[in-house]
Design an enzyme around this catalytic site. Structure first.
Site, PDB file in Angstrom:
ATOM      1  N   GLU A  62       0.838  -1.197   0.000  1.00 29.04           N
ATOM      2  CA  GLU A  62       0.000   0.000   0.000  1.00 29.04           C
ATOM      3  C   GLU A  62       0.876   1.251   0.000  1.00 29.04           C
ATOM      4  O   GLU A  62       1.683   1.458   0.906  1.00 29.04           O
ATOM      5  CB  GLU A  62      -0.887   0.006   1.259  1.00 29.04           C
ATOM      6  CG  GLU A  62      -1.648   1.297   1.473  1.00 29.04           C
ATOM      7  CD  GLU A  62      -2.306   1.372   2.867  1.00 29.04           C
ATOM      8  OE1 GLU A  62      -2.089   0.473   3.689  1.00 29.04           O
ATOM      9  OE2 GLU A  62      -3.028   2.362   3.099  1.00 29.04           O
ATOM     10  N   ASP A 119      -1.121  -0.865   5.762  1.00 28.88           N
ATOM     11  CA  ASP A 119      -1.036  -0.286   7.100  1.00 28.88           C
ATOM     12  C   ASP A 119      -2.072  -0.915   8.026  1.00 28.88           C
ATOM     13  O   ASP A 119      -3.100  -1.420   7.578  1.00 28.88           O
ATOM     14  CB  ASP A 119      -1.298   1.225   7.050  1.00 28.88           C
ATOM     15  CG  ASP A 119      -0.128   1.963   6.411  1.00 28.88           C
ATOM     16  OD1 ASP A 119       0.994   1.398   6.412  1.00 28.88           O
ATOM     17  OD2 ASP A 119      -0.343   3.072   5.895  1.00 28.88           O
ATOM     18  N   ASP A 158      -4.360   0.240   9.741  1.00 26.69           N
ATOM     19  CA  ASP A 158      -5.444   1.170  10.070  1.00 26.69           C
ATOM     20  C   ASP A 158      -6.645   0.887   9.181  1.00 26.69           C
ATOM     21  O   ASP A 158      -6.639  -0.066   8.408  1.00 26.69           O
ATOM     22  CB  ASP A 158      -4.969   2.622   9.912  1.00 26.69           C
ATOM     23  CG  ASP A 158      -4.462   2.889   8.503  1.00 26.69           C
ATOM     24  OD1 ASP A 158      -4.668   2.010   7.610  1.00 26.69           O
ATOM     25  OD2 ASP A 158      -3.859   3.955   8.273  1.00 26.69           O
ATOM     26  N   ASP A 185      -7.849   2.408   6.555  1.00 21.52           N
ATOM     27  CA  ASP A 185      -7.552   2.437   5.123  1.00 21.52           C
ATOM     28  C   ASP A 185      -6.902   1.134   4.677  1.00 21.52           C
ATOM     29  O   ASP A 185      -7.235   0.580   3.632  1.00 21.52           O
ATOM     30  CB  ASP A 185      -6.596   3.598   4.810  1.00 21.52           C
ATOM     31  CG  ASP A 185      -7.358   4.809   4.297  1.00 21.52           C
ATOM     32  OD1 ASP A 185      -8.616   4.737   4.266  1.00 21.52           O
ATOM     33  OD2 ASP A 185      -6.704   5.808   3.943  1.00 21.52           O
TER      34      ASP A 185
END
Ligand code: 0RA
Length: 657
Positions: free
Chosen positions: A438, A511, A513, A515
């Site tokens: 990502e 990541d 998180d 997203d």
């Protein structure tokens, strides 16, 4: 004299039933749980037949504590008069003559004996005892049968008495109770859920009939009772199937009609799904392999829709007709036909073979569906269905293009499709790993940190598009997706070829998180939809970067979950420094290698098909058009805490070395 001839006939009959006991498999398939339930279905089918022909409206099935089962209906009551040729009561014929169903066939008793087909006598033959009560003509009749050992072998289903009047009655109906013979079925017992499921199906298929199921087997508890009654019949069935889906119009379309060889009832609805659910039945029996009725049904729908679509100008003159497959997308339908002389074919004998039925069903559908869809308020529905099918046609054409594209790609290495891939030098697919990373910056770090011999890096900029809402042609235009397809080398969809996979580990690195979760979901959904085998053959992994770096006097530890952190904190005591990683980009190349990429020290979570299906569900829910479902999903899953998601997987899925 008369008595003697009665007896000899009697004996002949019993020989018939003894044959059933000698080879139960020939009559009921197995002597396991399935065969046991077959005994009950023979009895229930007879009651359903009676009610479906307009006599009575209620059935109650009871599972008794002694292991017996009973079925009572409020039909006309089984025939009690003497059979003209066999000279015994109708009840006795039903329970002692193999295939007795047809013998009482008359014009208003049309589909008798045709269902499971072997008849109630088989239930009698394989029961320890069977009792019948008939209420009709103001009287209550009773008869009992038993299977008894006589001279070393078992005489099956012997009448213990003749049909006898035992009282009076103001109503009509039949009750049959039987105890499956333990000598045949061992300790097999009736399964409440199996029976409930089938009774509900029968209730859907026979509108207005009330079916009650009572389980009295737990002596320490109140009986468990379920009731099924659907006044909407097959339309209620369609609504039930669609209860979690987004419907494209309010009420299912209902049609009904007759032809020379069959009677038909069907209900049709469209949903926002891309798959279809068509449930077809012949004489209440599910035909899961389809057959001539289903073929006629589908071609009927296709004809009507193309015809009305053109009349209403939703399909333009210049455009081709839509195909049957186009009208399948999002279709939920229940098709129920009743007919005589059923021929079942196919691997599991669940496919209707009668050739005369295809054109007859098609013709009923053409007439009745046209009628239903030319009512005042139906124009909007026609438009909706045509739009949906036109969408499917686009996919069909796109898939064709995609195939060509993927074929072209297979022959010539198309560098366009590799994006920013930093390829490894090894050519050994078994060894090679592809990291889909990502973000460009994390991608850069990974390129520096990797072992370039066997690790390739494909950075994705931003979010790859959400595959759920897009059709194949749009998906293939997306640069990120193209570069994934190009890098893997397998092609997609029908063209997918696992043997040309260039990386035996495909590792998604995002990541920790929201997203990142979302990107993982989108990628997994893409693999799930277009490269399912990649997942099922175990090539897809999710990488796990650490959440924390903990350091004390030169000693460094990484924590991968909150729980992991808490544990290490205990070990460390006080006086250590912590760094919380918010994203992959915050790590140095060395750190990323050490924590996330080095096969000796990293964690990888292997993606199973449930993970992928869950990802699919998440994307469908978050991106789909069902607002309620989305709200619910977000509430349920508000916490995207990695610990929850992966702590369990860590034990079983990790290959930390
Ligand atoms: C044939 C004729 C008649 C009744 C039945 C069958 C019948 C069979 C079953 C099996 C379970 N429940 C049933 N209820 C009825 C009677 C015909 C007449 O009344 O003329």
């Amino acid at each position: 004299m008369a008595k003697t001839s009665y007896n000899s006939k009697d004996i002949m009959v019993l020989e018939g039933l003894d044959a059933v006991r000698m080879r139960p498999g020939m009559y009921i398939g197995t002597t396991g749980v399935k065969g046991l339930h077959h005994l009950l279905w023979e009895i229930v089918d007879n009651s359903i037949d009676e009610l479906a022909n307009g006599h009575g409206n209620k059935i109650c099935v009871t599972l008794h504590a002694d292991g017996s089962a009973s079925c009572v209906d409020n039909g006309r009551g089984m025939p009690v008069d003497k059979h003209p040729k066999l000279k015994v009561s109708g009840v006795q014929v039903i329970f002692t003559e193999l295939h007795a169903g047809g013998k009482f066939e008359s014009n208003n008793y049309q589909y008798s004996g045709g269902l499971h087909g072997v008849g109630a006598s088989v239930t009698n033959a394989l029961s320890e005892w069977l009792e019948v009560y008939v209420d009709r003509d103001g009287k209550r009749y009773h008869m009992r049968f038993e299977s008894k050992e006589v001279g070393g072998h078992i005489k099956s289903g012997m009448p213990v008495s003749e049909l006898t009047v035992i009282g009076t009655s103001r109503s009509t109906g039949s009750l049959v109770r039987f105890l499956p013979d333990r000598r045949v079925f061992g300790d097999a017992t009736f399964d409440f859920n199996t029976i409930a499921l089938r009774l509900r199906e029968i209730a859907f298929l026979n509108k207005g009939i009330e079916i009650i199921l009572v389980d009295e087997r737990n002596k320490n508890a109140k009986p468990v009772v379920k009731q099924f009654k659907y006044d909407g019949g097959v339309s209620d069935f369609v609504n039930y199937v669609n209860s979690t889906k987004t419907k494209l119009f309010d009420n299912p379309i209902y049609i009904k009609g007759k032809s020379e060889h069959c009677e038909l009832e069907a209900s049709i609805q469209y949903t926002s799904e891309y798959s279809d659910t068509v449930l077809s039945f012949v004489n209440n029996i599910p035909t899961s392999e389809g057959g001539t009725h289903e073929t006629g049904f589908k071609s009927g729908i296709t004809k009507v829709m193309n015809d009305l679509g053109r009349k209403l100008n939703f399909i333009k003159d210049k455009d081709d007709n839509l195909l049957g497959d186009d009208f399948k997308e999002g279709l939920t339908a229940v098709l129920s036909i009743k007919m005589r002389n059923v021929q079942f074919e196919g691997q599991t004998k669940t496919k209707l073979g009668n050739p005369e039925i295809r054109p007859e069903v098609e013709s009923i559908v053409v007439t009745e569906l046209t009628k239903a869809l030319t009512k005042n308020d139906a124009k909007k529905i026609v438009e909706t269905i045509i739009k949906k099918a036109q969408g499917a046609a686009k996919t069909r054409e796109a898939t064709k293009k995609a195939k060509e594209l993927s074929r072209a790609k297979n022959s010539v290495e198309n560098t366009n499709m590799l994006g920013k891939l930093a390829a490894c030098t090894s050519k050994k697919a078994e060894l090679n790993e592809l990291f889909i990373v990502e973000g460009d910056s994390a991608g850069g770090t990974a390129k520096q940190g990797r072992d370039r011999y066997f690790q390739s890096i494909l950075p994705l900029k931003g979010k790859p598009l959400n595959v759920e809402k897009k059709r194949l042609d749009q998906i293939l235009q997306n640069e990120e997706i193209r570069s994934i397809i190009g890098s893997l080398g397998t092609g997609i969809a029908e063209n997918f070829d696992l043997s040309s996979l260039k990386y035996h580990k495909v590792i998604i690195l995002a990541d920790a998180d929201q997203d990142g979760e979302h990107i993982k979901s989108i990628l997994l959904t893409f693999f799930f939809r277009y490269m399912k085998e990649l997942i099922t053959s175990g090539h897809v992994y999710v990488g796990m970067p650490p959440l924390f770096k903990m350091e004390k006097k030169g000693e460094v530890h990484y924590a991968y979950t909150d729980a992991d952190y808490a544990e290490k904190q205990k070990k460390f005591g006080s006086g250590f420094s912590i760094q919380r990683y918010k994203g992959l980009g915050e790590m140095s190349a060395e750190q990323l290698w050490e924590t996330t990429m080095n096969p000796k020290t990293r964690f990888l979570v292997k993606v199973t098909i449930e993970d992928a299906a869950e990802a699919d569900r998440m994307v469908t829910t978050l991106m789909g058009d069902n607002v309620e479902a989305r709200k619910e999903y977000i509430q349920e899953n508000a916490d995207f805490n990695r610990e929850d998601k992966y702590a369990k997987l860590l034990d079983k899925g990790s290959d930390k070395k």
